[in-house]
Design an enzyme around this catalytic site. Structure first.
Site, PDB file in Angstrom:
ATOM      1  N   GLU A  80       1.004  -1.487  -0.116  1.00  0.00           N
ATOM      2  CA  GLU A  80       0.019   0.041  -0.057  1.00  0.00           C
ATOM      3  C   GLU A  80       1.006   1.097   0.020  1.00  0.00           C
ATOM      4  OE1 GLU A  80      -2.871  -0.481   3.310  1.00  0.00           O
ATOM      5  OE2 GLU A  80      -3.320  -2.535   2.566  1.00  0.00           O
ATOM      6  N   ARG A 139      -1.640  -6.469  12.799  1.00  0.00           N
ATOM      7  CA  ARG A 139      -1.975  -7.545  13.327  1.00  0.00           C
ATOM      8  C   ARG A 139      -1.035  -7.779  14.455  1.00  0.00           C
ATOM      9  NH1 ARG A 139      -4.878  -5.880   9.892  1.00  0.00           N
ATOM     10  NH2 ARG A 139      -6.365  -7.318   8.549  1.00  0.00           N
ATOM     11  N   GLU A 260      -7.966   5.046   4.602  1.00  0.00           N
ATOM     12  CA  GLU A 260      -8.059   4.216   3.250  1.00  0.00           C
ATOM     13  C   GLU A 260      -8.300   5.371   2.403  1.00  0.00           C
ATOM     14  OE1 GLU A 260      -7.380   1.196   2.916  1.00  0.00           O
ATOM     15  OE2 GLU A 260      -7.994   0.399   5.033  1.00  0.00           O
TER      16      GLU A 260
END
EC number: 3.4.17.22
Length: 439
Positions: A80, A139, A260
């Site tokens: 990303e 995570r 985002e």
């Protein structure tokens, strides 16, 4: 598409983006071009030993003062890419427009802005999501519901660097830049039973306001057909565990959004100018929110010593701590509401202020008396009263009206002082410049 074809496509797309060495060079050039408002430093290293370089932008970079700190983090996932590019564009825009544009000047003069363009440089070079150890860094943080990440010794070096960074700097708010959708996401990111469901944190209303602030400032995010208003609760979108967003809020007193910012994780580089144009005002407004909205001020003892008091809001199960050196606090809150603010610290009597928050920031200082004193020495406003039916709230005025009222107050006070100085010779004079209330 075969893996070879996919990798070949990524390599072609990467030609228009900065490599890790290009990024480091661009950051050094920015620092050299704008040395009076910036500094360059490292928060740690990646698995492969790449420095995690950050920039601070401020009128006093590297100095500790009573101003709030905000951080942007890009490239959490190696595939990303847009955040890396936009954060360099943001830094250079602030440098070019400081003392020329009012919002740029407000941010540089009033905020310590920290920018980490790439949290995951190894995986950018490897063209994949997880880090060099194949771990998804979003995570890898300790989670409030499940205990799979509690052993700090097992955390990835990039994660440990972030945790140490958040411990070193008292960030008021932050945002991470991701790609693959067009939405501003806010806590909580998970649920107790792992079901996909709306699960709001104690400051849900404030987070919805902040997410909407970003979305409404964006060229088209707020018009999303997938996400009403261009915002979403993280757990309602899709639950994740071990995420950085929730950790910031729970353990660091930092209000973080997950942004985002492009539908495509890796758009063609020719689209970057348009994506920057669509996100520029949103990025600026979310930084400016730490001083332009909510409530802030300082906490002192009655003898003038700054106090690192806890600041609580009645009805919201979440507290923040004032700074240890200056006693400053910045409490983000949604506008248009009445709030009962409580300042407390062991050894001192707590005090309350009832505030009606308008569109601008409310500024309220607290002066706390020692528990050993027999009476309150200050409390000229509200006398430690909360938002009960008998108390009067402090109505936060717009900035220009507030400044006029304060100037008028000072002038009248000075005339009264001249007229009554003999009668009040033994009385202590206290002035509170640019403060809405002192309680």
């Amino acid at each position: 598409m075969t893996e070879e074809d996919y990798n070949a496509r990524l390599e072609k797309l990467a030609q228009g983006y900065m490599s890790n060495s290009d990024l480091q060079k661009a950051m050094q050039e920015f620092n050299s071009r704008c040395p009076n408002i910036s500094r360059l430093y490292s928060i740690g290293k990646s698995v492969l030993g790449v420095p995690l370089l950050a920039m601070e932008i401020s009128d006093s970079p590297g100095n500790m003062d009573a101003e709030p700190s905000f951080k942007f983090v890009g490239n959490v996932h190696g595939n990303e890419l847009v955040g890396r590019e936009l954060l360099l564009l943001l830094a250079n825009w602030l440098c070019d427009n400081y003392l020329k544009d009012s919002l740029a000047t407000t941010i540089v003069d009033g905020v310590h802005l920290h920018i980490l363009p790439s949290m995951n440089p190894d995986s950018y070079a490897l063209r994949r999501r997880g880090n060099a150890d194949h771990i998804d860094l979003n995570r890898d943080f300790p989670d409030q519901f499940f205990h799979m990440n509690d052993d700090m010794d097992l955390r990835q070096p990039e994660t440990r660097a972030m945790l140490n960074w958040m411990e070193d700097i008292h960030f008021t708010a932050s945002a991470t830049l991701h790609g693959g959708a067009l939405v501003a996401s806010y806590p909580w990111d998970g649920t107790e039973d792992k079901r996909r469901d709306y699960f709001g944190c104690p400051d849900d209303k404030t987070f919805r306001f902040l997410a909407s602030l970003y979305s409404r400032s964006h060229y088209k995010m707020s018009r999303s057909k997938e996400f009403p208003g261009g915002i979403t609760n993280g757990a309602f979108w899709y639950p994740i565990y071990g995420g950085m967003q929730d950790w910031n809020y729970i353990h660091s007193g930092c209000f973080e959004l997950t942004l985002e910012i492009s539908d495509n994780k890796w758009p063609d580089a020719s689209e970057l100018p348009t994506i920057w144009d669509h996100n520029r005002m949103s990025l600026l407004n979310i930084v400016g929110s730490v001083i332009k909205t909510g409530i802030h001020g300082r906490v002192f003892s009655s003898d003038g010593k700054p106090l690192p008091a806890l600041i609580a809001i009645q009805g919201i199960n979440y507290t923040i701590a004032a700074g240890k050196k200056f006693g400053e606090y910045y409490r983000l809150l949604a506008p248009g509401e009445k709030y009962e603010v409580i300042a407390s610290i062991p050894g001192y009597r707590s005090k309350r202020a009832c505030v009606i928050l308008g569109e601008g920031a409310g500024i309220v200082d607290f002066v706390l008396d020692s528990e050993s004193s027999s009476t309150y020495k200050d409390g000229r406003v509200l006398e430690d009263s909360g938002c009960n039916s008998d108390s009067k709230a402090v109505d936060i005025l717009p900035a220009t009206q507030l400044e006029f009222c304060l100037l008028l107050f000072v002038m009248v006070g000075f005339v009264c002082f001249l007229m009554k100085r003999r009668a009040r010779r033994n009385e202590r004079q206290m002035s509170v410049p640019r403060r809405v209330a002192v309680v």
